[in-house]
Write a protein that holds these residues in place. Structure first.
Motif, PDB file in Angstrom:
ATOM      1  N   GLU A 189       0.669  -1.226  -0.168  1.00 33.26           N
ATOM      2  CA  GLU A 189      -0.255   0.126   0.029  1.00 33.26           C
ATOM      3  C   GLU A 189       1.066   1.186   0.056  1.00 33.26           C
ATOM      4  O   GLU A 189       0.340   2.426  -0.016  1.00 33.26           O
ATOM      5  CB  GLU A 189      -0.977   0.011   1.169  1.00 33.26           C
ATOM      6  N   ALA A 190       2.166   1.125  -0.041  1.00 36.30           N
ATOM      7  CA  ALA A 190       2.823   2.201  -0.210  1.00 36.30           C
ATOM      8  C   ALA A 190       3.685   2.334  -1.560  1.00 36.30           C
ATOM      9  O   ALA A 190       3.890   3.346  -2.237  1.00 36.30           O
ATOM     10  CB  ALA A 190       4.144   2.353   1.101  1.00 36.30           C
ATOM     11  N   THR A 191       4.667   1.277  -2.004  1.00 33.52           N
ATOM     12  CA  THR A 191       5.288   1.253  -3.025  1.00 33.52           C
ATOM     13  C   THR A 191       4.791   0.164  -3.758  1.00 33.52           C
ATOM     14  O   THR A 191       5.376  -0.061  -5.063  1.00 33.52           O
ATOM     15  CB  THR A 191       6.816   0.828  -2.630  1.00 33.52           C
ATOM     16  N   GLY A 192       3.607  -0.657  -3.451  1.00 35.99           N
ATOM     17  CA  GLY A 192       2.951  -1.617  -4.382  1.00 35.99           C
ATOM     18  C   GLY A 192       2.053  -2.042  -3.610  1.00 35.99           C
ATOM     19  O   GLY A 192       1.808  -1.868  -2.505  1.00 35.99           O
ATOM     20  N   ARG A 208      -6.107  -5.053 -10.583  1.00 39.42           N
ATOM     21  CA  ARG A 208      -7.131  -4.235 -11.152  1.00 39.42           C
ATOM     22  C   ARG A 208      -6.983  -2.863 -10.212  1.00 39.42           C
ATOM     23  O   ARG A 208      -7.635  -1.906 -10.908  1.00 39.42           O
ATOM     24  CB  ARG A 208      -8.534  -4.923 -10.706  1.00 39.42           C
ATOM     25  N   ARG A 209      -6.796  -2.857  -9.054  1.00 38.18           N
ATOM     26  CA  ARG A 209      -6.722  -1.482  -8.333  1.00 38.18           C
ATOM     27  C   ARG A 209      -5.702  -0.635  -8.892  1.00 38.18           C
ATOM     28  O   ARG A 209      -6.145   0.495  -9.068  1.00 38.18           O
ATOM     29  CB  ARG A 209      -6.320  -2.009  -6.695  1.00 38.18           C
ATOM     30  N   VAL A 210      -4.566  -1.167  -9.210  1.00 37.54           N
ATOM     31  CA  VAL A 210      -3.604  -0.359  -9.463  1.00 37.54           C
ATOM     32  C   VAL A 210      -3.958   0.320 -10.848  1.00 37.54           C
ATOM     33  O   VAL A 210      -3.696   1.552 -11.391  1.00 37.54           O
ATOM     34  CB  VAL A 210      -2.251  -0.857  -9.846  1.00 37.54           C
ATOM     35  N   ALA A 215      -5.014   7.619  -8.905  1.00 38.73           N
ATOM     36  CA  ALA A 215      -4.348   8.525  -7.940  1.00 38.73           C
ATOM     37  C   ALA A 215      -3.595   7.395  -7.173  1.00 38.73           C
ATOM     38  O   ALA A 215      -2.364   7.864  -6.665  1.00 38.73           O
ATOM     39  CB  ALA A 215      -5.500   9.131  -6.818  1.00 38.73           C
ATOM     40  N   LEU A 216      -3.940   6.186  -6.691  1.00 43.87           N
ATOM     41  CA  LEU A 216      -3.255   5.105  -6.121  1.00 43.87           C
ATOM     42  C   LEU A 216      -2.029   4.764  -6.987  1.00 43.87           C
ATOM     43  O   LEU A 216      -0.801   4.625  -6.645  1.00 43.87           O
ATOM     44  CB  LEU A 216      -4.120   4.055  -6.078  1.00 43.87           C
ATOM     45  N   ARG A 217      -2.286   4.565  -8.218  1.00 39.55           N
ATOM     46  CA  ARG A 217      -0.885   4.437  -9.097  1.00 39.55           C
ATOM     47  C   ARG A 217       0.197   5.515  -9.237  1.00 39.55           C
ATOM     48  O   ARG A 217       1.112   5.107  -9.009  1.00 39.55           O
ATOM     49  CB  ARG A 217      -1.558   4.063 -10.411  1.00 39.55           C
TER      50      ARG A 217
END
Length: 245
Positions: A189-192, A208-210, A215-217
């Motif tokens: 949840e910080a670098t991947g 899928r999330r990335v 914004a997360l990516r």
């Protein structure tokens, strides 16, 4: 993990250096004295110059295939121990996103023909590309162009990857599997994103999330690059060695 002959060498060695704390723990459980072992900090000697590099057009037409798409990249030798056939069921879970993404696997090895045959069987010729061997310059250009780095984790017990550190230098968010050395290379949840299990469903959920959360990516990308600059410097290894030798 440790063959009988290797155990004799390890027990006679003055110092034993491991690539991760995970491996140090594994060796200790096999009877190697902890007081003689040192886990080296994760680091890699970055092999690319600064500046823009060209994206390889190999195989022919790759540039057109990835135009305006989110590019997922996997790098490394195509060997059975990596279990790369998991890419196909992962992609099946991302079927609804296939028009937005393209997956590139860079590397060569004995599984190259087998994996290309699986690509044909799964009808993924338009979605997944196997480049074969790439030069350093070609690989650097590919990593500059990529949006996400995917490592399927290892079937072997160490689950450690130098290419993950190289991808971090390019600011790529890493998607992989928790456990082993990978949990020392990627901060969840910080670098991947690290899947709980090495299953197509869990890995696809993280991808899928990335892919969907811009914004997360972007956040993962920024943190990945910053951590690489701060913590994956090869000089840290030299300092660790010189402090004990």
């Amino acid at each position: 993990l440790i063959k009988a002959g290797n155990r004799k060498v390890l027990n006679r060695a003055r110092y034993v250096f491991t690539l991760s704390r995970h491996l140090l723990d594994q060796f200790a459980r096999k009877g190697v004295d902890r007081d003689r072992m040192i886990a080296l900090p994760p680091a890699v000697d970055f092999r690319w110059p600064d500046g823009k590099m060209s994206v390889p057009n190999r195989p022919e037409g790759l540039e057109a295939r990835i135009k305006k798409k989110i590019v997922i990249v996997t790098v490394g030798p195509l060997v059975r121990a990596r279990g790369l056939e998991i890419l196909f069921p992962v992609m099946d879970h991302l079927e609804d996103l296939k028009d937005r993404v393209h997956w590139i696997v860079a590397g060569s090895g004995p599984e190259y023909s087998y994996l290309n045959e699986l690509r044909r069987i799964h009808k993924r010729e338009a979605d997944i590309t196997f480049t074969g061997f790439l030069s350093d310059e070609e690989l650097g250009g590919l990593l500059q162009r990529a949006d996400v780095f995917f490592d399927p984790g290892r079937v072997e017990p160490d689950n450690f990857s130098f290419t993950v550190m190289e991808a971090s230098h390019f600011g790529l968010p890493v998607v992989s599997v928790k456990g082993g050395g990978m949990s020392e290379l990627v901060i969840h949840e910080a670098t991947g994103l690290l899947a709980d299990e090495r299953s197509p469903d869990d890995l696809a959920r993280s991808l899928r999330r990335v892919i969907n959360e811009n914004a997360l990516r972007k956040s993962l990308s920024t943190e990945s690059k910053e951590r690489s600059d701060d913590e994956f410097d090869i000089q840290r290894v030299f300092r660790a060695l010189s402090s004990r030798i």
